[in-house]
Motif scaffolding. Structure first.
Motif, PDB file in Angstrom:
ATOM      1  N   ILE A  43       0.859  -1.189   0.000  1.00  0.00           N
ATOM      2  CA  ILE A  43       0.000   0.000   0.000  1.00  0.00           C
ATOM      3  C   ILE A  43       0.894   1.236   0.000  1.00  0.00           C
ATOM      4  CG2 ILE A  43      -1.762   1.304   1.251  1.00  0.00           C
ATOM      5  CD1 ILE A  43      -2.849  -1.397   2.238  1.00  0.00           C
ATOM      6  N   GLY A  44       0.610   2.121  -0.952  1.00  0.00           N
ATOM      7  CA  GLY A  44       1.449   3.279  -1.181  1.00  0.00           C
ATOM      8  C   GLY A  44       2.420   2.997  -2.315  1.00  0.00           C
ATOM      9  N   LEU A  45       1.929   2.325  -3.330  1.00  0.00           N
ATOM     10  CA  LEU A  45       2.749   1.863  -4.448  1.00  0.00           C
ATOM     11  C   LEU A  45       3.079   3.028  -5.389  1.00  0.00           C
ATOM     12  CD1 LEU A  45       3.709  -1.003  -5.057  1.00  0.00           C
ATOM     13  CD2 LEU A  45       1.813  -1.228  -6.618  1.00  0.00           C
ATOM     14  N   GLY A  46       4.352   3.310  -5.580  1.00  0.00           N
ATOM     15  CA  GLY A  46       4.791   4.459  -6.362  1.00  0.00           C
ATOM     16  C   GLY A  46       4.303   4.470  -7.794  1.00  0.00           C
ATOM     17  N   TRP A  47       4.349   3.332  -8.483  1.00  0.00           N
ATOM     18  CA  TRP A  47       3.954   3.310  -9.893  1.00  0.00           C
ATOM     19  C   TRP A  47       2.469   3.598 -10.058  1.00  0.00           C
ATOM     20  CZ3 TRP A  47       3.624  -2.194 -12.370  1.00  0.00           C
ATOM     21  CH2 TRP A  47       3.081  -3.100 -11.466  1.00  0.00           C
ATOM     22  N   SER A  48       1.643   3.130  -9.123  1.00  0.00           N
ATOM     23  CA  SER A  48       0.212   3.424  -9.198  1.00  0.00           C
ATOM     24  C   SER A  48      -0.061   4.904  -8.958  1.00  0.00           C
ATOM     25  CB  SER A  48      -0.565   2.585  -8.178  1.00  0.00           C
ATOM     26  OG  SER A  48      -0.521   1.226  -8.538  1.00  0.00           O
ATOM     27  N   HIS A  49       0.640   5.480  -7.997  1.00  0.00           N
ATOM     28  CA  HIS A  49       0.439   6.902  -7.712  1.00  0.00           C
ATOM     29  C   HIS A  49       0.932   7.777  -8.870  1.00  0.00           C
ATOM     30  CE1 HIS A  49      -0.034   5.256  -3.651  1.00  0.00           C
ATOM     31  NE2 HIS A  49      -0.907   6.232  -3.531  1.00  0.00           N
ATOM     32  N   ALA A  50       2.033   7.393  -9.483  1.00  0.00           N
ATOM     33  CA  ALA A  50       2.543   8.146 -10.636  1.00  0.00           C
ATOM     34  C   ALA A  50       1.540   8.086 -11.790  1.00  0.00           C
ATOM     35  CB  ALA A  50       3.897   7.605 -11.072  1.00  0.00           C
ATOM     36  N   MET A  51       1.013   6.907 -12.070  1.00  0.00           N
ATOM     37  CA  MET A  51       0.033   6.752 -13.136  1.00  0.00           C
ATOM     38  C   MET A  51      -1.250   7.515 -12.789  1.00  0.00           C
ATOM     39  SD  MET A  51      -0.589   5.480 -16.138  1.00  0.00           S
ATOM     40  CE  MET A  51       0.101   3.910 -16.581  1.00  0.00           C
TER      41      MET A  51
END
Length: 162
Positions: free
Chosen positions: A140-148
């Motif tokens: 939880i708090g995944l960088g690639w998901s937040h960037a996308m």
């Protein structure tokens, strides 16, 4: 000019090697013929294909038939059993980008809203979303998901989908 020529060669390679005529869709790789949502990257951001090309539309139809879960989320690829085969926010964001490319604003908003409604209490995105609870799980708090998420949010605003 050189880059344009390389793009034509890459496109031709992808068309001849990664499109499965029997499935009428693009496949994951040369050895693994499963449908994989990341092929959307060939449309956006890489612009190898347009969203309206028949082979891309066939692939998206197959994605919707085989990767969409009953909750509205998407798995990464066929038979994705990683941590119970739940949907991935990043997969929904890929679909949002695709629908923005095709001008299907309602579908874009629907796939994006799934990500928003399944974010955690501090608005962090999980690696996956638990289909039973619609809560984020695993990392939880995944960088690639937040960037996308930020990339998609910017495109939504440019398309007046707030």
């Amino acid at each position: 000019e050189e880059l344009r020529e390389l793009n034509v060669k890459i496109r031709e390679f992808v068309l001849t090697k990664f499109y499965d005529e029997s499935k009428k869709s693009f496949v994951r790789n040369l050895e693994d013929k499963r449908t994989d949502i990341s092929i959307i990257g060939a449309v956006t951001p890489f612009e190898l294909f347009t969203a309206t090309e028949k082979k891309i539309q066939n692939t998206v139809e197959r994605i919707n038939m085989s990767l969409r879960t009953y909750t509205g989320g998407y798995q990464r690829f066929e038979q994705d059993n990683y941590m119970n085969g739940n949907p991935w926010p990043i997969a929904n964001l890929w679909m949002t980008l695709y629908y923005l490319e095709t001008g299907e604003k309602k579908k874009a908003k629907e796939t994006f809203d799934f990500v928003v409604k399944t974010a955690g209490k501090h608005y962090l995105l999980g690696e996956q979303v638990d289909n039973a609870t619609l809560k984020p799980n695993w990392v939880i708090g995944l960088g690639w998901s937040h960037a996308m998420f930020i990339i998609v949010l910017e495109k939504l605003y440019k398309n007046n989908l707030k």
